[in-house]
Design a protein around this motif. Structure first.
Motif, PDB file in Angstrom:
ATOM      1  N   TRP A  30      -7.624   3.787   6.720  1.00  0.00           N
ATOM      2  CA  TRP A  30      -8.906   3.216   7.147  1.00  0.00           C
ATOM      3  C   TRP A  30      -9.702   4.253   7.938  1.00  0.00           C
ATOM      4  O   TRP A  30     -10.925   4.341   7.803  1.00  0.00           O
ATOM      5  CB  TRP A  30      -8.683   1.968   7.988  1.00  0.00           C
ATOM      6  N   GLY A  68      -3.158  -1.728  -3.141  1.00  0.00           N
ATOM      7  CA  GLY A  68      -2.485  -2.329  -1.995  1.00  0.00           C
ATOM      8  C   GLY A  68      -3.310  -2.200  -0.727  1.00  0.00           C
ATOM      9  O   GLY A  68      -4.414  -1.651  -0.715  1.00  0.00           O
ATOM     10  N   GLU A  69      -2.757  -2.694   0.374  1.00  0.00           N
ATOM     11  CA  GLU A  69      -3.477  -2.683   1.644  1.00  0.00           C
ATOM     12  C   GLU A  69      -3.401  -1.296   2.285  1.00  0.00           C
ATOM     13  O   GLU A  69      -2.317  -0.744   2.466  1.00  0.00           O
ATOM     14  CB  GLU A  69      -2.866  -3.716   2.600  1.00  0.00           C
ATOM     15  N   GLY A 117       0.810  -1.204   0.000  1.00  0.00           N
ATOM     16  CA  GLY A 117       0.000   0.000   0.000  1.00  0.00           C
ATOM     17  C   GLY A 117       0.845   1.257   0.000  1.00  0.00           C
ATOM     18  O   GLY A 117       1.986   1.263   0.454  1.00  0.00           O
ATOM     19  N   ARG A 168      -8.799   1.827  -5.483  1.00  0.00           N
ATOM     20  CA  ARG A 168      -9.430   0.731  -4.757  1.00  0.00           C
ATOM     21  C   ARG A 168     -10.634   1.267  -3.982  1.00  0.00           C
ATOM     22  O   ARG A 168     -10.538   2.275  -3.290  1.00  0.00           O
ATOM     23  CB  ARG A 168      -8.434   0.094  -3.782  1.00  0.00           C
ATOM     24  N   THR A 209      -3.276   1.725   5.027  1.00  0.00           N
ATOM     25  CA  THR A 209      -2.724   1.882   6.364  1.00  0.00           C
ATOM     26  C   THR A 209      -3.864   2.128   7.346  1.00  0.00           C
ATOM     27  O   THR A 209      -5.016   2.371   6.954  1.00  0.00           O
ATOM     28  CB  THR A 209      -1.761   3.078   6.419  1.00  0.00           C
TER      29      THR A 209
END
Length: 342
Positions: free
Chosen positions: A87, A80-81, A35, A68, A83
Motif C-alpha cells: 500500500w 490478493g490483499e 496476497g 490488480r 501488504t
C-alpha cells in the motif's frame, strides 16, 4: 534491511530485473487467494515504459486476471490483499516524485510495533493539488523532509514521522506510545521531538506538547537512575549529584548531573541545560557548557541513549576523562549540591 538517505526530490527508480520478470511472465489468469508480499507495485507509466501496451494492462487487471489495480494508474503485479508495504508503494507510485511516507507507516519501517491506521499518511509539496485514493491520507507541507529510502520507498526520518503521527492521534494512551517508543529505541530524543513540533504545523500540537513535557520528566528521571547505577560500577570515587558549579565569587556557571570535586570533572546525562523563560534548554546548555569549560572544568556529555544502551562505552569514557582531569590543576570553582533524589 538496507536504508539509504535521499534528497527530497524523490524519483521512482527503474524496476529491478526481478520486477521485469514479474511483468513479462505473468500467467494468463490467477485464482483469488492470499496476497503475495513480494509482488511489485508499478505505475501504469512505468509499465508502458517497459513496452506493455495499455490494453494489455487493462486486460491483466480484469477480474480473474493476474494483476490488480490499486489506484488510478497504479498496478499490483499480483492478486490478493496487498501488504502494508505494498500500500505504501502504491501511494508513492500514485503521488509520484516529491512525496514521502510519514507517520505510523514510517515508524513501522524503523522497527516500531504500533497499531496500523486506516490510511497511509503521505507528505507532498504545499503547492500540489490532487485527489488521493481512499487508502492515502495526504498532508501538504512546505517542510518536506529528506527521506530515508527503504526498498525504494521514501520514508520520513523517525523524528518527523513520530510528530506527524502524534498530531493526528487523539487517544492519550496511543499518543503516549507514539512518542515514547522512538525515544526508548534511541531513534530520537524528547528535545528533538519538541524542536520538530515547534518547527512545523501547529495544528493538533497542544496535546502532543503536553505529552512531551511529561515524557521529558519521566525520561530524565529514568536516565538519572540508570546513570547512578552505572556510576556505582565505575572504578572511580562516588560523585556528588545535581550540582551547581560557581566561580569563586559565587556566580553560577552551570549545573551538572554528576560532579567529581577532587579533579573538577562534571557529567551531563539528562540534557544540555535547564530551560529558562525565554530560552530553550539547548541554548542554555550551550551557554553553560562554554562557561564551564572556559573555567577549566572537564565536562563529559553523554546522550541518554548511550547511558541506556552502551553502558560499557560510557564507563570507559568517564574513566578516561577522570584520569585526564586528574593530571591537570583543579579549576578554581565551587560546587553547590541540590536536593534531588533519583
Amino acid at each position: 534491511m538496507t536504508r539509504t538517505a535521499s534528497t527530497s526530490s524523490t524519483t521512482i527508480s527503474r524496476p529491478s530485473p526481478t520486477v521485469l520478470r514479474s511483468v513479462f511472465t505473468a500467467p494468463r489468469a490467477a485464482a483469488p487467494g492470499p496476497g503475495d508480499a513480494t509482488a511489485p507495485v508499478l505505475s501504469a507509466r512505468q509499465l508502458r515504459g517497459l513496452g506493455i501496451h495499455p490494453s494489455t494492462i487493462t486486460r491483466r487487471c480484469r477480474p480473474g486476471g493476474p494483476w490488480r489495480r490499486l489506484a488510478p494508474g497504479v498496478v499490483l503485479l499480483g492478486t490478493g490483499e496487498p501488504t502494508r508495504h505494498q500500500w505504501a508503494q502504491a501511494a508513492i507510485a500514485y503521488l509520484g516524485p516529491g512525496s514521502v511516507i510519514t507517520g505510523v507507516d514510517a515508524l513501522l519501517v524503523y522497527g516500531m510495533e504500533l497499531p496500523r491506521p486506516r490510511t497511509v499518511h503521505a507528505l507532498v509539496e504545499a503547492g500540489r493539488r490532487l485527489t488521493p485514493p481512499t487508502f492515502v491520507s495526504v498532508e501538504r507541507t512546505a517542510r518536506l523532509p529528506d527521506p530515508v529510502l527503504d526498498g525504494g520507498i521514501p520514508f520520513a526520518p523517525p523524528v518527523r514521522a513520530a510528530v506527524d503521527a502524534a498530531r493526528r492521534e487523539a487517544e492519550p494512551d496511543r499518543l503516549r506510545a507514539l512518542l515514547t517508543a522512538p525515544v526508548r529505541e534511541g531513534l530520537c530524543t524528547v528535545e528533538e521531538l519538541t524542536t520538530e513540533l515547534s518547527s512545523g504545523n501547529q495544528r493538533g500540537s497542544a496535546a502532543v506538547r503536553t505529552q512531551l513535557r511529561r515524557l521529558a520528566h519521566t525520561t530524565e528521571d529514568d536516565v538519572r537512575r540508570t546513570a547512578r547505577r552505572l556510576a556505582h560500577r565505575c572504578p572511580l570515587p562516588p560523585p556528588r549529584w545535581d550540582v551547581t558549579i560557581t566561580d569563586p565569587t559565587g556566580q553560577a556557571l552551570g549545573v551538572v548531573d554528576a560532579w567529581w570535586d577532587d579533579v573538577g570533572l562534571g557529567w551531563w546525562v539528562t540534557g544540555r541545560g535547564r530551560e529558562r523563560p525565554g530560552s530553550s534548554a539547548t541554548a542554555v546548555g550551550e551557554q553553560e557548557g562554554l562557561a564551564l569549560t572556559a573555567s577549566g572544568v572537564a565536562l563529559v556529555r553523554t546522550p541518554p541513549a548511550m547511558v541506556r544502551h552502551h553502558p560499557e562505552v560510557v564507563i570507559t569514557e568517564l574513566v578516561r576523562a577522570f584520569r585526564g582531569a586528574a593530571r591537570r590543576p583543579r579549576p578554581r570553582v565551587l560546587a553547590e549540591v541540590h536536593r534531588f533524589v533519583a
